[in-house]
Design a protein around this motif. Structure first.
Motif, mmCIF file in Angstrom:
data_model
loop_
_atom_site.group_PDB
_atom_site.id
_atom_site.type_symbol
_atom_site.label_atom_id
_atom_site.label_comp_id
_atom_site.label_asym_id
_atom_site.label_seq_id
_atom_site.Cartn_x
_atom_site.Cartn_y
_atom_site.Cartn_z
ATOM 1 N N GLY A 1 2.685 2.398 5.037
ATOM 2 C CA GLY A 1 1.657 2.768 4.585
ATOM 3 C C GLY A 1 0.767 2.151 3.456
ATOM 4 N N GLY A 2 1.465 1.047 2.774
ATOM 5 C CA GLY A 2 0.649 0.178 1.753
ATOM 6 C C GLY A 2 -0.536 -0.394 2.297
ATOM 7 N N ASP A 3 -1.634 -0.439 1.298
ATOM 8 C CA ASP A 3 -3.061 -1.099 1.611
ATOM 9 C C ASP A 3 -2.724 -2.570 1.902
ATOM 10 O OD1 ASP A 3 -5.539 -2.174 1.644
ATOM 11 O OD2 ASP A 3 -6.320 -0.715 -0.003
ATOM 12 N N ALA A 4 -3.333 -2.985 3.071
ATOM 13 C CA ALA A 4 -3.244 -4.385 3.493
ATOM 14 C C ALA A 4 -3.970 -5.168 2.405
ATOM 15 C CB ALA A 4 -3.484 -4.684 4.912
ATOM 16 N N GLY A 5 -4.905 -4.784 1.594
ATOM 17 C CA GLY A 5 -5.580 -5.367 0.635
ATOM 18 C C GLY A 5 -4.800 -5.616 -0.680
ATOM 19 N N HIS A 6 -3.518 -5.151 -0.711
ATOM 20 C CA HIS A 6 -2.585 -5.435 -1.697
ATOM 21 C C HIS A 6 -1.614 -6.638 -1.689
ATOM 22 C CE1 HIS A 6 -3.711 -2.005 -4.441
ATOM 23 N NE2 HIS A 6 -4.115 -1.345 -3.128
#
Length: 113
Positions: free
Chosen positions: A101-106
């Motif tokens: 669920g982590g943001d791919a932008g991170h």
């Protein structure tokens, strides 16, 4: 002392010690969150691929998973200290981050091969 009785115990103890060494936290794909550098300026490559502490579903270690998630959220877009692209192990950790669920932008975009 009867060696017939102690031999199975010794074999069991030896096997348990070997299995503990092979499956323990250090060799079960632990994430290196660079604890000595709370705000790193660059990333070190991960030496191990994700282990069961992170991929075990309900048996995962929530504290370990949250530490990895926190690290990538705060630092995932930084360059690697050696200037090289992510390794296969790094890519597996980044994918786990986004799968959880982590943001791919991170996380850094993989370099073209």
């Amino acid at each position: 002392m009867d060696t017939r009785r102690t031999r199975p115990f010794l074999l069991l103890a030896t096997a348990a010690a070997l299995l503990t060494g092979c499956g323990g936290g250090g060799s079960d794909g632990s994430f290196d969150a660079q604890p000595g550098t709370p705000s790193p300026t660059c990333l070190r490559h991960q030496a191990q691929e994700p282990g069961s502490r992170y991929t075990g579903g309900e048996r995962s270690d929530p504290t370990a998973v949250l530490e990895m998630m926190r690290f990538y959220t705060a630092n995932g877009t930084k360059a690697y200290c050696d200037g090289r692209p992510p390794t296969d192990a790094d890519l597996r950790w980044m994918r786990l981050y986004t799968d959880l669920g982590g943001d791919a932008g991170h996380v850094a975009a993989p370099a073209a091969k």
